[in-house]
Each structure stands twice: as C-alpha cells, then as structure tokens.
Design a protein around this motif. Sequence first.
Motif, PDB file in Angstrom:
ATOM      1  N   ASN A 181       0.868  -1.139  -0.047  1.00 53.45           N
ATOM      2  CA  ASN A 181       0.000  -0.005  -0.023  1.00 53.45           C
ATOM      3  C   ASN A 181       0.928   1.238   0.083  1.00 53.45           C
ATOM      4  N   THR A 228      -0.730   2.376   9.125  1.00 54.89           N
ATOM      5  CA  THR A 228      -0.706   0.957   8.579  1.00 54.89           C
ATOM      6  C   THR A 228       0.078   0.691   7.312  1.00 54.89           C
ATOM      7  N   ASN A 263       1.535  -2.227   4.840  1.00 52.60           N
ATOM      8  CA  ASN A 263       1.441  -3.523   4.401  1.00 52.60           C
ATOM      9  C   ASN A 263       2.347  -3.867   3.469  1.00 52.60           C
ATOM     10  N   GLN A 303       5.116  -7.103   1.766  1.00 50.88           N
ATOM     11  CA  GLN A 303       5.618  -8.401   1.135  1.00 50.88           C
ATOM     12  C   GLN A 303       6.897  -8.734   1.646  1.00 50.88           C
ATOM     13  N   THR A 342       3.256 -12.248   4.165  1.00 50.92           N
ATOM     14  CA  THR A 342       2.665 -10.702   4.054  1.00 50.92           C
ATOM     15  C   THR A 342       2.494 -10.022   5.422  1.00 50.92           C
ATOM     16  N   GLN A 394       1.203  -6.854   8.101  1.00 53.45           N
ATOM     17  CA  GLN A 394       0.478  -5.636   8.282  1.00 53.45           C
ATOM     18  C   GLN A 394       1.170  -4.959   9.605  1.00 53.45           C
TER      19      GLN A 394
END
Length: 630
Positions: free
Chosen positions: A281, A313, A315, A317, A335, A337
């Motif tokens: 994101n 937040t 996000n 990988q 993944t 958060q």
Amino acid sequence: MGQPDGGWYDETPPQVIAESPSDGATGVNSKKATLYFSEYIKIDNPTENVVVSPPQKEAPEIKNEGKKISVKLIDDLKPNTTYTIDFSNAISDNNEGNPLGNYTYTFSTGDHIDTMEVAGCVVEADNLEPVKGILVGLYDNFADSAFTTLPMLRVARTDDTGHFDIKGVRNGKYHVFALQDADNNYIFNAKSEMIAFDKTVYATTCRPDIRQDTIWRDSLHIQDIKRIPYTHFLPDNIVLRAFNEELTDRYFQKADRAEADHFSLIFTYGDSEMPRIKGLNFNADNAFIVEPSVNTDTITYWLRDSALVDQDTLNIQLQYRMTDSTGTLVPQTDTLQILSKQPYEKRLKKQQEQFDKWKKAQEKRKKKGESYQTVMPAEVLKPDYNIGSTINPDQTPTIYMPKPLARMDTAKIHLYEKIDTTWTPIPFQIGEDPSRPRTYRLIGEWRPGRQYSLETDSMAFTDIYGHVSAADKQGFRVPEEDEYNTLPVNITGFDGKHIVVRLLDQSGKTIKEQASDNSQVVFQWIKPGTYYMSMFVDDNRNGRWDTGDYKANRQPEALYYYDDKIERKAKWDDVVTWNPTAKPLNQQKPSRLVKTKSTAQKKIKNRNAERAKSLGIPYIPGQTGVTEKK
C-alpha cells in the motif's frame, strides 16, 4: 503476676521410625513405599526437591499424610536396580519447621544395594555462576549418541551452590552430563536446553576417611570438636561447565513499530542475505534507511518520507530465508501488516496539546510585558553526548543520535585544548561506530592534566526529517598522570594461547579488556580503587567468548576468574601474577561478584538458647524444663 509463655521450644527434628519396605531392603517388587515419622511433618515442594533415581518417565506420586509420607512409582520397576528417593532438605516438622536434614531412602529390586556416589558441582561456562536445579546424570554407554538418544542412568539435582551428589551408583565407569531438561525425558533433544558434557571417564571408588565436626556453643566459642570416621566416595570434585548452544535456526519472529518513523523485523538468527521488502500500500523503492544489528538478527527500517511516517498501517510482502526441517536455508515469503503503536490521530492530539501549552505561556508573558515568541520553535535534534566531566587518556567519547543523520557539518564542530590560559583549536576525528548505529566516536589526543571543550554550532547535525541540532558545549578534563596507576599482569600456564583478559569493577562490569599471545597484559590509566579480573581463552581469535556445541564435540571457551579483589592506589605499578588453574572453577569467582545467592538453608532455629539468655539461666542443649537461676 505474669503470663505463661509456653515453655521451651521444640528443637528436635522429626525422626524416621519405620519404612515399608525398610530402608536398604533388597528383592523389592512393590512400587509403593511408606515412611513413618515421630511427629507430624511436611514436604517442601516435592516436585522440585525430591529426586528419584533411576529417573522416572512418569512423575511419581509423593504425598504427605500426617506422620507419614507415601511414595508411589508409576514406571515399571527395573530388575537388579538400586532405587534412591533423595528428599534432600525438604522434610521438616509441621509446627516449628525443624529440618530432618539430608535424607535419602533406598531399596533394591536385586539382591544388593549399590552404594557408590558421584559428586561435584555445575557452573555457567560464561560467568562461573553456580547453576541451581539442573539435572546431573550418569551414562555407562560412552557413545556420543547416548546423551541424545538414551535417558540418564542415575540422576541428582544441583542445590543453590551448584553442588550435586548422585547416590546409589553401581561400581563402574561413567560419563557425567548436566541437562536443564525442558521436556522431562532425561535426553538432550532441544538446543534451547542448557547442557554440560565431560568426555572424561570417571571410575567410582571409596576409602575410609575422617572428618572433623565442630559444635559451636555460640558464634565465638566452640563447645565440642569430634573426629568422625566415614566412607569417602570418589569422585567428589567434578566440575561441569554448563552452556546453551547457539540457536542457529533462522525464523521470523515479529515486526515491531514502537514509533511511527521506523519499524524493526526480528529474526531468531542472522543471515548474510538481507530480506527484500515490497510495499503493498506504498512504494517501497528507496523508502528506507536500513540499520542491521551486528549479527543481522534484527533489522530496523527508518521511513524517509514524513508522509509515510503519518501512515498508520504499512502492508508489506517480506521475502527472506528461513531454516527448514533439514536445517537448510530456504526462501520464504510472508505478508505482514505493520501497525504503528503511535497512531497519527494520537500524535496530532499530542502536538496540539504542546502548541496550546506554548501559546498559553506566550500570552502570559505578553500580559506581563515580557518578551514572547510569535512562532512556535521547530522541534530540534538532541544528540546525546556521552562525555563525562573527566575522561581517561585512552577513552573515546561518543555522541548518539536519536534518528539517522542526513548531514553532519564538521566545519561547525570544534575541539579546543586549554594551553596555559588560552583555548587552542586541536585536530580531531569524528565518525560513525560500525558496530553501533547512529553512534559517533570522537577521537582526539587526550593529555593528562589538560582541559578540553567540545563546541558545536547550531545546525552541526541534521537528521533525515530536517530537524537540526542547537549549539552546544561540552567541557571535560583529563586528570593528572600521578592520579592513575598501572596494572601489569603475568598469567602462568597459558603459553601459546590467545587469551583475552578483562578488568572488572565492583559490580562485575568490564571496564578494560586486552588480548595477548604471550600471557602478559598491562592495564594503563587505572584510577585508585578496588577491581576484579577475569579471562578467557579465545581459541578462534574472534575477540569474544564462544559457547560450545555438543554435536561438534566442542566445549565452550575456557573462562576463569582471579579469585580475589585487586586494590590499587595512585602511582602503583606492581605486577600481579595469576595462575588461573590453581583453584577449581567453582571456587574462583569472588563472592561479591556472585549473582546467584544461596537461599537460607533450613536449620534448627536454636531459640531455646535465646530464651535461656533472656531468663538469665544456664542453657543446656536439648533441655525441656526450666533450670532455676542461682
């Protein structure tokens, strides 16, 4: 007129009056035993303090029932085996807590009792602290795989001083191991378990001997000295060095974003390859300043963009390498958060509160006709100057930055030395410590008896968020040369070894460290005071103490303590000669430095002596009535 005080205290320990089967019985085929006592008794924490040998897979049932103790073994009895139930100091009477003392109940399923004993102590390999409560066991199978595949034959547990005594041993030859058994299977099968191993083959033996028992009337006067014959079982001086193997398996543990402007990825072990991050994101390209720890097991990512800092937040990988079931590093993708523990809304509220407080203060100054500010000052960068008022000639002051720097303007950093009455600029170097992120070392020539001043102009340091440092001045001096002493140390018995010697303060903290290949070191610029000393043999010459590895048959690097304090006064330079192997390891560490203090041992309180003294009458040990005062 008076009030009765209850008379003399009970100072008689409980006595064993019967056992079923009897203590020392042979040919026993019952898994139950009952011990009968002369009075009501209690057992202190039998799960930890009572040890059954040979070790039991299923914990035995040990119950305190008034004046008796019942023991029920769950495992099947082994043929021709001596069983010992070692209560140690766990049994005492119910009312006064008088301890029975070291008590062991023994029986055999065969036709004789094995009576040999093996004793010694266990210390931590990296600091010689006594290890309390670790299992120590014997093997008569000398294969390397025995410790990892077979349960121990006979066991004991160390006391507060690290001492162990394995009883009921069959005459023979054994290896001795220690194990902090996490899963109660008496086998070393987890690298997290503390262990100690000794490939020495110990042969049991015994001989008649004499010990001296001294009975004290009080702390100053001896009442009686007795020489008591006893059977001396050997070996009784084994010293095991316990350690935890290095956990080299690599797994991802967690992501932590304690503050909004950075987050950390924490692994169980490092890797030569850095993880790869893809933003889900946000755009992760050139988004971070990366700070790996020395062994790369913790990697911190500072967010360059303030807009990204305000994003609660993230996000991502995460691609990294982890250890599979065969012990091989394989690619892994997760993944994640990552949430800020300081949400943007909460930080905005805090900023508004700070602004309101500043504004109120300025309005108050304005009403009083005092000078006031019309614009709230920007947040400044506050370096932490680790520079005391005095430093030693061999010391390196440091400056710690709370956030990564974008720029350091050395033209705005000045170092002065006071020569006569004039502050004179002198050369210096400043650079980041490669082992400590955001820590900068100030290197200069510090001369005894001189004064120095480190002065930084405003904007000398600028962090990645644009915060700049304010002007600052740090004054310090170097004491006169005759305020110091020199400590030469000659170490015997380690010729040809690469050793690292540490000078310790009274808390055990290392204050100086030197390596040597000729068993000689010289500690300079020592202030008067009390010191201690330790050393280790740096077998791999990496400058740090290394733990052991059972599979590789590698013991931890040998570590020793100088067994006494070292007093130093100004201008002293006398040599300290040290033979690190002159004393057993468990007797080396000075008591002041020992962190594992023994808990109070159970003993008879001897309150009758105090009562007799308060009544002004003679005290007769064991008395149960009042002797009239004459």
